[in-house]
Write an enzyme that holds these catalytic residues in place. Sequence first.
Site, PDB file in Angstrom:
ATOM      1  N   ASP A  81     -10.238   3.610   1.832  1.00  7.74           N
ATOM      2  CA  ASP A  81     -10.493   3.187   3.218  1.00  7.74           C
ATOM      3  C   ASP A  81     -11.333   4.216   3.970  1.00  7.74           C
ATOM      4  O   ASP A  81     -12.175   3.860   4.808  1.00  7.74           O
ATOM      5  CB  ASP A  81      -9.173   2.971   3.973  1.00  7.74           C
ATOM      6  CG  ASP A  81      -8.497   1.667   3.570  1.00  7.74           C
ATOM      7  OD1 ASP A  81      -9.185   0.786   3.030  1.00  7.74           O
ATOM      8  OD2 ASP A  81      -7.275   1.541   3.796  1.00  7.74           O
ATOM      9  N   LYS A  88       0.798  -1.226   0.000  1.00  7.99           N
ATOM     10  CA  LYS A  88       0.000   0.000   0.000  1.00  7.99           C
ATOM     11  C   LYS A  88       0.837   1.286   0.000  1.00  7.99           C
ATOM     12  O   LYS A  88       0.400   2.314  -0.489  1.00  7.99           O
ATOM     13  CB  LYS A  88      -0.975   0.005   1.199  1.00  7.99           C
ATOM     14  CG  LYS A  88      -2.073  -1.049   1.046  1.00  7.99           C
ATOM     15  CD  LYS A  88      -2.912  -1.195   2.297  1.00  7.99           C
ATOM     16  CE  LYS A  88      -4.060  -0.258   2.299  1.00  7.99           C
ATOM     17  NZ  LYS A  88      -5.122  -0.612   3.259  1.00  7.99           N
ATOM     18  N   ASN A 142      -3.161   4.030  22.402  1.00  5.51           N
ATOM     19  CA  ASN A 142      -2.272   3.067  21.753  1.00  5.51           C
ATOM     20  C   ASN A 142      -1.230   2.551  22.728  1.00  5.51           C
ATOM     21  O   ASN A 142      -0.867   3.228  23.687  1.00  5.51           O
ATOM     22  CB  ASN A 142      -1.575   3.712  20.540  1.00  5.51           C
ATOM     23  CG  ASN A 142      -1.017   2.676  19.597  1.00  5.51           C
ATOM     24  OD1 ASN A 142      -1.714   1.714  19.252  1.00  5.51           O
ATOM     25  ND2 ASN A 142       0.226   2.822  19.176  1.00  5.51           N
ATOM     26  N   TYR A 159     -12.688  -7.828  11.032  1.00  6.80           N
ATOM     27  CA  TYR A 159     -13.920  -8.476  10.534  1.00  6.80           C
ATOM     28  C   TYR A 159     -13.873  -9.997  10.586  1.00  6.80           C
ATOM     29  O   TYR A 159     -14.841 -10.656  10.193  1.00  6.80           O
ATOM     30  CB  TYR A 159     -14.264  -7.993   9.116  1.00  6.80           C
ATOM     31  CG  TYR A 159     -13.222  -8.301   8.079  1.00  6.80           C
ATOM     32  CD1 TYR A 159     -12.194  -7.411   7.832  1.00  6.80           C
ATOM     33  CD2 TYR A 159     -13.271  -9.485   7.346  1.00  6.80           C
ATOM     34  CE1 TYR A 159     -11.231  -7.695   6.892  1.00  6.80           C
ATOM     35  CE2 TYR A 159     -12.319  -9.783   6.403  1.00  6.80           C
ATOM     36  CZ  TYR A 159     -11.296  -8.875   6.178  1.00  6.80           C
ATOM     37  OH  TYR A 159     -10.324  -9.156   5.253  1.00  6.80           O
ATOM     38  N   LEU A 205     -12.796  -2.423  13.288  1.00  3.36           N
ATOM     39  CA  LEU A 205     -12.343  -2.601  11.899  1.00  3.36           C
ATOM     40  C   LEU A 205     -11.983  -4.055  11.618  1.00  3.36           C
ATOM     41  O   LEU A 205     -11.901  -4.468  10.470  1.00  3.36           O
ATOM     42  CB  LEU A 205     -11.150  -1.688  11.585  1.00  3.36           C
ATOM     43  CG  LEU A 205     -11.352  -0.188  11.792  1.00  3.36           C
ATOM     44  CD1 LEU A 205     -10.193   0.585  11.167  1.00  3.36           C
ATOM     45  CD2 LEU A 205     -12.661   0.320  11.220  1.00  3.36           C
ATOM     46  N   GLY A 216     -16.519  -4.691  11.197  1.00  8.36           N
ATOM     47  CA  GLY A 216     -15.530  -4.327  10.181  1.00  8.36           C
ATOM     48  C   GLY A 216     -15.861  -4.809   8.777  1.00  8.36           C
ATOM     49  O   GLY A 216     -15.335  -4.275   7.793  1.00  8.36           O
TER      50      GLY A 216
HETATM   51  P1  ATR Z   1      -3.071  -1.881  10.505  1.00 10.23           P
HETATM   52  O1  ATR Z   1      -2.599  -1.501   9.139  1.00 10.23           O
HETATM   53  O2  ATR Z   1      -4.087  -2.971  10.515  1.00 10.23           O
HETATM   54  O3  ATR Z   1      -3.482  -0.690  11.315  1.00 10.23           O
HETATM   55  P2  ATR Z   1      -0.537  -1.888  11.890  1.00 10.23           P
HETATM   56  O4  ATR Z   1      -0.146  -0.654  11.151  1.00 10.23           O
HETATM   57  O5  ATR Z   1       0.458  -2.992  12.041  1.00 10.23           O
HETATM   58  O6  ATR Z   1      -1.810  -2.565  11.231  1.00 10.23           O
HETATM   59  O7  ATR Z   1      -1.055  -1.425  13.348  1.00 10.23           O
HETATM   60  C1  ATR Z   1      -1.456  -2.361  14.303  1.00 10.23           C
HETATM   61  C2  ATR Z   1      -2.007  -1.629  15.525  1.00 10.23           C
HETATM   62  O8  ATR Z   1      -2.435  -2.621  16.468  1.00 10.23           O
HETATM   63  C3  ATR Z   1      -0.999  -0.773  16.264  1.00 10.23           C
HETATM   64  O9  ATR Z   1      -1.667   0.320  16.848  1.00 10.23           O
HETATM   65  C4  ATR Z   1      -0.475  -1.738  17.358  1.00 10.23           C
HETATM   66  O10 ATR Z   1       0.034  -1.110  18.503  1.00 10.23           O
HETATM   67  P3  ATR Z   1       1.551  -0.545  18.561  1.00 10.23           P
HETATM   68  O11 ATR Z   1       1.534   0.764  17.831  1.00 10.23           O
HETATM   69  O12 ATR Z   1       1.836  -0.398  20.001  1.00 10.23           O
HETATM   70  O13 ATR Z   1       2.398  -1.597  17.892  1.00 10.23           O
HETATM   71  C5  ATR Z   1      -1.749  -2.455  17.708  1.00 10.23           C
HETATM   72  N1  ATR Z   1      -1.544  -3.769  18.316  1.00 10.23           N
HETATM   73  C6  ATR Z   1      -1.156  -4.914  17.701  1.00 10.23           C
HETATM   74  N2  ATR Z   1      -1.144  -5.948  18.564  1.00 10.23           N
HETATM   75  C7  ATR Z   1      -1.546  -5.443  19.764  1.00 10.23           C
HETATM   76  C8  ATR Z   1      -1.742  -6.002  21.065  1.00 10.23           C
HETATM   77  N3  ATR Z   1      -1.526  -7.311  21.313  1.00 10.23           N
HETATM   78  N4  ATR Z   1      -2.152  -5.179  22.048  1.00 10.23           N
HETATM   79  C9  ATR Z   1      -2.373  -3.876  21.821  1.00 10.23           C
HETATM   80  N5  ATR Z   1      -2.203  -3.286  20.621  1.00 10.23           N
HETATM   81  C10 ATR Z   1      -1.786  -4.057  19.613  1.00 10.23           C
END
Ligand code: ATR
Length: 284
Positions: free
Chosen positions: A102, A66, A150, A226, A224, A247
Site C-alpha cells: 500500500d 490483512k 479524524n 476510487y 484513496l 484512488g
Molecule cells: P480503511 O481501512 O479504509 O482506512 P477503517 O480502518 O475502517 O477503513 O477507517 C475508516 C476511516 O474513515 C476512519 O478514520 C473513520 O473515522 P473514525 O476513526 O472516527 O471511525 C472514517 N470515517 C468513516 N465514516 C466516516 C464519516 N461518515 N465521517 C467521517 N469519518 C468517517
Amino acid sequence: MTRTLCLLGHPVAHSISPRFQQAALDALGIDAKYEAWDTAPEDLPATIERIRSGDVIGCNVTVPHKVAAMRLVDRPDAMVERVGALNTIINRGGLLHATNTDVAGITGALREAGIEAGGKDVVLLGAGGAARAVVVAMRTAGAKRITIANRTEAKAHALAEVGGPDLDMRYAPLDAADPTFRRAVSEAQIVIQSTSMGMLHGPDETGTPVPTELFSPGQVAFDLVYVPEETPFLRAAAAGGATTVGGLMMLIHQGAEAFRLWLGQEPPIDVMVKAARQALAERG
Ligand code: ATR
C-alpha cells in the site's frame, strides 16, 4: 503448466484486482490465472496452507484478512510490521513471504502525478487502516509535517508512533467549521483523503470532508477512495483550483508492486488502468 495467483478476501466479488492483474498477465504472455478466492475468516488458515503447498505463486490479501494473515505466514517483512497489516504474499518454494504494497501504491500514485512529498506540509483526513500506510509513506518520503484530522481523536493519536521522531504530527478535528481544521487544510500543500466519505454505497456517499473554499491553486488533493473515480472531495478540490489525484492510481500501483514481487517483471501500468476502468464501468 498454468500457475495461479489469487485474492483472499471476504467478500471478493466486488474487487477489480482480478481484472487488472489478469490483463497485465495476458499482455505479457504469462501463463497464469488470477482468481478471487472468497475466504471466510474461519477458513483462512486452511486456505493459506493451500497456497503454501500448491502451485500458487502468491496472492493479494484484502479485508478482513490483512491483520489476521500476519501470524499465518513465515516471513512478514519490516513493511508489514510498520503498517501493521499485510496485503501481499509471495510463495517462495513453500516458504510464505509477506509484505505490504500500500505504501508503494501511495508513493507510486503521487510520483506518476509528478508530486514530491519530501519537505511538504500534509493534512491526512482519517485515521484507519489506510491512513497508517499514508503516514508510513509520508515518513519515508520525508514530509515535514502531517496533521491528522479524524472524527475520533484517539485513533489519530494512536498513529503518532507510526510517524516516528522526525515527522511533526498534529491533530485537528474532522470538522469543516473548526478553525484548527480550516487553517491546517488551507495551509497544507498536500491533502490526503482516507476516510470512507464519498465512497459509493458508503456511510456518507455524497459528503466531502473539505469544502471548496478551503482549497487553492498549488495544492494537491489525493483521495484513496476510487469508486466513484471522481469523488465529492476531488470535485471540491478541482473547483478550488487544486491538482487532483484519484484512488484508482493507488490501487493500480499497489497491485503493480505485488506483480513485480511475484513475477520479477514490470507490469504494463497503462493496460492495468484500462482494464480497471472497464471493470468499474461494467459494474456500474
Ligand atoms: P480503511 O481501512 O479504509 O482506512 P477503517 O480502518 O475502517 O477503513 O477507517 C475508516 C476511516 O474513515 C476512519 O478514520 C473513520 O473515522 P473514525 O476513526 O472516527 O471511525 C472514517 N470515517 C468513516 N465514516 C466516516 C464519516 N461518515 N465521517 C467521517 N469519518 C468517517
